[in-house]
Design a protein around this motif. Structure first.
Motif, mmCIF file in Angstrom:
data_model
loop_
_atom_site.group_PDB
_atom_site.id
_atom_site.type_symbol
_atom_site.label_atom_id
_atom_site.label_comp_id
_atom_site.label_asym_id
_atom_site.label_seq_id
_atom_site.Cartn_x
_atom_site.Cartn_y
_atom_site.Cartn_z
ATOM 1 N N VAL A 280 0.825 -1.209 0.000
ATOM 2 C CA VAL A 280 0.000 0.000 0.000
ATOM 3 C C VAL A 280 0.857 1.256 0.000
ATOM 4 O O VAL A 280 0.614 2.196 -0.753
ATOM 5 N N TYR A 281 1.880 1.275 0.826
ATOM 6 C CA TYR A 281 2.717 2.467 1.004
ATOM 7 C C TYR A 281 3.464 2.809 -0.278
ATOM 8 O O TYR A 281 3.978 1.934 -0.978
ATOM 9 N N GLN A 282 3.504 4.096 -0.605
ATOM 10 C CA GLN A 282 4.279 4.589 -1.745
ATOM 11 C C GLN A 282 5.437 5.433 -1.226
ATOM 12 O O GLN A 282 5.227 6.364 -0.450
ATOM 13 N N ASN A 283 6.657 5.119 -1.666
ATOM 14 C CA ASN A 283 7.804 5.875 -1.168
ATOM 15 C C ASN A 283 7.846 7.274 -1.791
ATOM 16 O O ASN A 283 7.122 7.585 -2.736
ATOM 17 N N GLN A 284 8.718 8.116 -1.238
ATOM 18 C CA GLN A 284 8.739 9.519 -1.647
ATOM 19 C C GLN A 284 9.169 9.699 -3.094
ATOM 20 O O GLN A 284 8.680 10.600 -3.796
#
Length: 465
Positions: A228-232
């Motif tokens: 789910v998490y998207q990196n910067q």
């Protein structure tokens, strides 16, 4: 007189004991609360859900309820721990309705379709020891509220949760009987536990949702994994792409805010590089510049888009004051702001300014406290857990709610074929949109992205990409 009082006390004691004896056929156990006990901890201790515990103890649903030391808590029987003293349902055949001429013969199995139960596992630090645990407990509460809403719509779930703190050997958790029969598992929080859990889920055909930031690239090799998490870097890339689409024909103005702690250089440098590649001219000015020099950076013939190289509030405040001063002397200059997700934290302070300067904020989530579904959710959270959500953006309870709603609905409709694409889900999130894309031959990465636009007519819109 003393003899009468003694007999009266014995009478009431006997009645109380008779009451307790009668209840032993209804309750699996009667637990005496200790000083540091919590409702969540007691439910976890007996492997039952919080709703099941609250149904057995209705006073927990009352406004202002607080668990106190020495309170007696009734522990109910559940389907996993059935009452051995309960009477078995009669096995005598039921009368069949009379057939009418020409009516088809239908077997009971053809008329009563058994709805599938989505089996959920949660493997996160569910404790009150530190911030990680408290945040994940709130996330888990969001999952519970989602399952309650799904139940009301006829979608059945079965939840098993395990406390997996940072120093836990998750391999021991995976040995437990219920772990292997889950349809989907949410977790873990820590990178060191990902490999074991990913391998376990792949071998057992279980979908794995990693909700938060981790290191590594497990999603590229495990087709059952959803990151789910998207990196910067990914967010910066999407922000640049959206900027170039949205502001064609505009004049970009970069404002150096002299913030040596800023981490926004990845975005501003990448955007400037793309503008140069496309032959688009831009200006650079500084917060310390004089009013005249600051104003020279703006175009009088094109709409201007202002980009700061920091997300901090003090620098934003100074920039807004500079813009106000410029507009006094140059009222016809058109200005928009292109900000950062950090600015959502300042909405209460700068809302009027956001609308005044036609502000766009790129983000992967948006919390709208004024929306009716969000208010309903927050009321349910207070009623269930007798507390407010902790202040954070995004809110952890809403994150858990959105993720559970999205995946459980998908699994209920599509089964193991569910891959989380935009076409497969019609769920409208309260805070965090989800739209997954395949990573090579591996798993799926969330690619949902939006612009929150504070328009000059005081309207607000979420533009999804």
């Amino acid at each position: 007189m003393k003899s009468f009082k003694r007999h009266l006390v014995l009478f009431f004691l006997a009645v109380f004991c008779m009451g307790i004896a009668a209840q032993t056929t209804q309750w699996r156990d009667i637990y005496k609360a200790k000083k540091k006990d919590t409702i969540f901890g007691i439910a976890n201790k007996y492997s039952i859900s919080i709703p099941e515990l609250m149904e057995a103890n209705p006073e927990m649903k009352k406004e202002g309820y607080q668990l106190k030391k020495d309170d007696y808590i009734f522990i109910p029987y559940t389907k996993d721990f059935p009452n051995p003293n309960a009477k078995q349902a009669s096995t005598a055949p039921k009368a069949q309705p009379a057939k009418t001429a020409g009516s088809p013969s239908v077997s009971p199995s053809a008329t009563a379709k058994q709805e599938p139960v989505v089996k959920i596992g949660v493997m996160l630090p569910l404790h009150d020891v530190d911030g990680d645990g408290r945040r994940m407990v709130e996330y888990y509460r969001g999952i519970l509220l989602a399952c309650d809403q799904l139940r009301q719509e006829g979608i059945s779930t079965d939840i098993a949760a395990w406390n997996v703190p940072i120093d836990a050997d998750i391999r021991q958790t995976l040995l437990e009987a219920k772990a292997k029969d889950r349809d989907i598992i949410f977790g873990p929080l820590y990178t060191s536990q990902v490999g074991y859990l990913s391998h376990f889920c792949r071998n057992n055909g279980i979908k794995l949702v990693i909700p938060f930031s981790i290191n590594g690239n497990e999603v590229a090799t495990n087709p059952n994994l959803f990151q789910v998490y998207q990196n910067q870097d990914r967010i910066n890339s999407q922000s640049i792409s959206v900027f170039l689409q949205r502001f064609q024909g505009c004049h970009p103005v970069f404002v150096d805010c002299n913030d040596t702690t800023s981490k926004k250089g990845g975005f501003t440098f990448g955007l400037r590089k793309q503008l140069e590649k496309l032959g688009i001219q831009y200006s650079i000015t500084n917060l310390k510049s004089s009013e005249d020099y600051f104003a020279k950076a703006f175009s009088a013939s094109k709409p201007n888009v202002v980009i700061l190289n920091t997300g901090r509030s003090p620098e934003l405040n100074v920039c807004l004051a500079k813009l106000d001063g410029m507009k006094v002397n140059h009222p016809n200059v058109q200005v928009s702001l292109f900000g950062y997700t950090d600015w959502l934290l300042y909405t209460n302070v700068y809302l009027e300014y956001f609308h005044k300067y036609d502000t766009y904020i790129p983000t992967v989530f948006y919390y709208n406290p004024l929306s009716s579904p969000t208010r309903t959710f927050e009321q349910s959270y207070r009623r269930w857990f007798r507390s407010e959500m902790m202040w954070a953006l995004p809110h952890f309870a809403l994150t858990g709610y959105d993720q559970a709603e999205f995946f459980v609905r998908g699994l209920h409709a599509k089964g193991k074929q569910f891959s989380g694409t935009a076409k497969e889900s019609s769920y409208k999130p309260l805070q965090t949109p989800l739209r997954f894309e395949r990573v090579g031959n591996g798993g799926y990465q969330n690619g949902a992205f939006m612009l929150i636009h504070y328009a000059t007519n005081n309207k607000l819109e979420a533009i999804n990409y």
